[in-house]
Write a protein that holds these residues in place. Structure first.
Motif, PDB file in Angstrom:
ATOM      1  N   LEU A  80       7.206   1.222  16.175  1.00 46.71           N
ATOM      2  CA  LEU A  80       6.475   2.387  15.694  1.00 46.71           C
ATOM      3  C   LEU A  80       6.071   2.239  14.239  1.00 46.71           C
ATOM      4  N   ARG A  81       6.981   1.780  13.417  1.00 49.94           N
ATOM      5  CA  ARG A  81       6.657   1.638  11.995  1.00 49.94           C
ATOM      6  C   ARG A  81       5.637   0.527  11.769  1.00 49.94           C
ATOM      7  N   THR A  82       5.716  -0.527  12.570  1.00 52.39           N
ATOM      8  CA  THR A  82       4.747  -1.607  12.413  1.00 52.39           C
ATOM      9  C   THR A  82       3.360  -1.179  12.882  1.00 52.39           C
ATOM     10  N   ALA A  83       3.309  -0.392  13.955  1.00 45.43           N
ATOM     11  CA  ALA A  83       2.024   0.023  14.513  1.00 45.43           C
ATOM     12  C   ALA A  83       1.386   1.170  13.742  1.00 45.43           C
ATOM     13  N   VAL A  84       2.211   2.027  13.131  1.00 40.67           N
ATOM     14  CA  VAL A  84       1.675   3.236  12.482  1.00 40.67           C
ATOM     15  C   VAL A  84       1.754   3.164  10.958  1.00 40.67           C
ATOM     16  N   THR A  85       2.946   2.972  10.431  1.00 44.97           N
ATOM     17  CA  THR A  85       3.098   3.097   8.978  1.00 44.97           C
ATOM     18  C   THR A  85       2.700   1.843   8.212  1.00 44.97           C
ATOM     19  N   LEU A  86       2.818   0.655   8.823  1.00 47.60           N
ATOM     20  CA  LEU A  86       2.413  -0.557   8.104  1.00 47.60           C
ATOM     21  C   LEU A  86       0.915  -0.568   7.794  1.00 47.60           C
ATOM     22  N   PRO A  87       0.039  -0.255   8.757  1.00 44.96           N
ATOM     23  CA  PRO A  87      -1.392  -0.176   8.412  1.00 44.96           C
ATOM     24  C   PRO A  87      -1.686   0.877   7.345  1.00 44.96           C
ATOM     25  N   LEU A  88      -0.971   2.006   7.408  1.00 41.68           N
ATOM     26  CA  LEU A  88      -1.185   3.054   6.394  1.00 41.68           C
ATOM     27  C   LEU A  88      -0.683   2.586   5.030  1.00 41.68           C
ATOM     28  N   ALA A  89       0.420   1.840   5.022  1.00 43.44           N
ATOM     29  CA  ALA A  89       0.933   1.315   3.754  1.00 43.44           C
ATOM     30  C   ALA A  89      -0.036   0.297   3.163  1.00 43.44           C
ATOM     31  N   ALA A  90      -0.648  -0.522   4.020  1.00 45.57           N
ATOM     32  CA  ALA A  90      -1.647  -1.478   3.542  1.00 45.57           C
ATOM     33  C   ALA A  90      -2.868  -0.751   2.990  1.00 45.57           C
ATOM     34  N   HIS A  91      -3.276   0.318   3.672  1.00 45.55           N
ATOM     35  CA  HIS A  91      -4.401   1.131   3.188  1.00 45.55           C
ATOM     36  C   HIS A  91      -4.066   1.747   1.835  1.00 45.55           C
ATOM     37  N   LEU A  95      -5.950   1.224  -1.900  1.00 40.33           N
ATOM     38  CA  LEU A  95      -6.386   2.312  -2.784  1.00 40.33           C
ATOM     39  C   LEU A  95      -5.783   2.160  -4.180  1.00 40.33           C
ATOM     40  N   LEU A  96      -4.492   1.867  -4.245  1.00 38.88           N
ATOM     41  CA  LEU A  96      -3.838   1.732  -5.538  1.00 38.88           C
ATOM     42  C   LEU A  96      -4.377   0.533  -6.312  1.00 38.88           C
ATOM     43  N   ALA A  97      -4.724  -0.541  -5.594  1.00 36.36           N
ATOM     44  CA  ALA A  97      -5.306  -1.708  -6.265  1.00 36.36           C
ATOM     45  C   ALA A  97      -6.677  -1.362  -6.847  1.00 36.36           C
ATOM     46  N   LYS A  98      -7.473  -0.616  -6.088  1.00 36.17           N
ATOM     47  CA  LYS A  98      -8.777  -0.194  -6.595  1.00 36.17           C
ATOM     48  C   LYS A  98      -8.622   0.700  -7.821  1.00 36.17           C
ATOM     49  N   LEU A  99      -7.654   1.616  -7.757  1.00 34.03           N
ATOM     50  CA  LEU A  99      -7.425   2.509  -8.892  1.00 34.03           C
ATOM     51  C   LEU A  99      -6.985   1.725 -10.132  1.00 34.03           C
ATOM     52  N   PRO A 292      -7.521  -5.774  -2.849  1.00 34.89           N
ATOM     53  CA  PRO A 292      -8.098  -6.436  -4.030  1.00 34.89           C
ATOM     54  C   PRO A 292      -7.018  -6.960  -4.973  1.00 34.89           C
ATOM     55  N   ARG A 293      -7.320  -8.068  -5.617  1.00 33.54           N
ATOM     56  CA  ARG A 293      -6.414  -8.605  -6.616  1.00 33.54           C
ATOM     57  C   ARG A 293      -6.447  -7.729  -7.857  1.00 33.54           C
ATOM     58  N   THR A 294      -5.302  -7.597  -8.514  1.00 33.32           N
ATOM     59  CA  THR A 294      -5.211  -6.802  -9.729  1.00 33.32           C
ATOM     60  C   THR A 294      -4.545  -7.635 -10.822  1.00 33.32           C
ATOM     61  N   LYS A 295      -4.612  -7.121 -12.016  1.00 36.55           N
ATOM     62  CA  LYS A 295      -4.025  -7.823 -13.151  1.00 36.55           C
ATOM     63  C   LYS A 295      -2.515  -7.920 -13.038  1.00 36.55           C
TER      64      LYS A 295
END
Length: 311
Positions: A80-91, A95-99, A292-295
C-alpha cells in the motif's frame, strides 16, 4: 517584480518524513483508546465506511495471498505504501526541488522590486510603512505568478499528508476492529493465532514491550536522521525536533496498550516510510522520478547521513 520566499523546512534530500511521521504519532494516542470505551467520535470513526473498506481489503488480501496474518500486515503495508504514498512522496520531492531552484530568482527579483519601490516611494513621498506595504503586496503577486509558471505551489506538497494520515488511521482502526471482534468473531480467532515469534496473539498487547520499544526507537531514528541533515536550524525547528523526540518516546507506552496487530502495523509503516525517504535520497532514483537537481543535492547522500551520525 518578484518575491523572497519563506525558508522551507525540508527533510533530507527533500523528503518530508518528520512532519508526516509526527502527525501519525499524534493520531496514535487517539487510536489507543480501550475497546470497551463509550461511543462518541472514536466509535463512530471505527465503524465508518472507510474503516470497513480497509477491513474488507485486509481480509481479501489475506485470503488471496494465503499468508498468516502477521505476514499479511507486513506485506499489505509495504504494498500500500509503495503503491500510494511513494508516488506522492516523489511528487512532493519534485515540488520542493522546484521551490528550492526558484529561490535565487526570487531573491534577485525581490532586490529589484525593493529598488523600484524605493524610487517610486521617493517620487510620491511615501512613508516607510506605505513603501513596505507596496513592496510586500507586489512581492506576494510575483511569488504567486512564479508558482503558477513552474506549477509548484507549496500547498500541493501537503497532498501526501492529506492522503497518508487518513489511510494510516483507517487501517489502524480496521486492525483494531479485527482484533477485538467488532468485525467478525472468526477473523478475531484467526488474529489470536496469527502472530509469530513472541507476539503470537495479535489481539493482545505485546507484554514483552519489544514491538513498542522498537517502534519508539525507529521513530526516534527517523527524527534524528532528518534533524542531522539541517545545516541551519531555526529556533522553531529546534523546538519541533525536540517535540518529535519526546513524542517518539511517548509512543512506546501507547503502543504497549493496543493490540499487537496495530503495533506491528505502526512499526512496519514507519520502517517502510523511512526506507522510501532514504530511497528518495538516491541520485539515480531521483532521476528516474524526474526530480530536478538542486544545489543542496548530494552525490553521496547515504555517506553524508552516516558521517553526520558519526560526527
Amino acid at each position: 517584480m518578484w518575491r523572497l520566499a519563506l525558508p522551507l523546512w525540508r527533510g533530507p534530500c527533500g523528503a518530508g518524513g518528520v512532519r508526516a511521521e509526527s502527525r501519525r504519532l499524534t493520531a496514535a494516542a487517539v487510536l489507543s483508546a480501550p475497546s470497551g470505551s463509550p461511543g462518541g467520535g472514536y466509535e463512530w470513526l471505527a465503524q465508518s465506511a472507510p474503516v470497513h473498506w480497509a477491513e474488507g481489503g485486509l481480509v481479501a488480501l489475506q485470503a488471496a495471498a494465503e499468508l498468516p496474518w502477521w505476514a499479511t500486515i507486513l506485506c499489505g503495508t509495504a504494498l500500500l505504501r509503495t503503491a500510494v504514498t511513494l508516488p506522492l512522496a516523489a511528487h512532493r520531492s519534485r515540488l520542493l526541488a522546484k521551490l528550492e531552484n526558484l529561490q535565487p530568482e526570487i531573491k534577485k527579483l525581490a532586490e529589484h522590486l525593493r529598488y523600484e519601490v524605493s524610487v517610486r516611494g521617493r517620487q510620491l513621498g511615501w512613508s516607510e510603512k506605505v513603501a513596505r506595504f507596496h513592496f510586500k503586496k507586489n512581492l506576494r503577486r510575483i511569488i504567486t505568478e512564479l508558482y503558477i509558471r513552474d506549477n509548484c505551489h507549496p500547498f500541493k506538497a501537503t497532498l501526501l499528508v492529506w492522503v497518508q494520515i487518513p489511510m494510516w488511521v483507517c487501517i489502524s482502526l480496521a486492525l483494531r476492529n479485527c482484533s477485538v471482534g467488532t468485525m467478525d468473531s472468526e477473523v478475531q480467532e484467526q488474529f489470536s493465532a496469527g502472530g509469530v515469534l513472541w507476539f503470537r496473539d495479535l489481539t493482545a498487547p505485546d507484554s514483552t514491550w519489544i514491538l513498542p520499544v522498537a517502534l519508539g526507537l525507529l521513530n526516534l531514528l527517523i527524527v534524528e536522521i532528518f534533524a542531522l541533515q539541517k545545516l541551519e536550524v531555526s529556533r522553531f525547528q529546534k523546538l519541533a525536533t525536540n517535540f518529535f523526540r519526546v513524542l517518539s518516546i511517548v509512543m512506546i507506552p501507547v503502543a504497549a496498550t493496543v493490540p499487537s496487530s496495530m503495533a506491528l502495523y505502526w512499526f512496519s509503516s514507519s520502517f517502510v516510510g523511512l526506507s522510501h525517504n532514504l530511497l528518495l535520497c538516491s541520485p539515480t532514483f531521483r532521476r528516474l522520478c524526474f526530480i530536478p537537481r538542486t544545489k543542496s543535492d548530494s552525490e553521496t547522500p547515504y555517506r553524508d547521513i552516516l558521517s553526520a551520525f558519526t560526527t
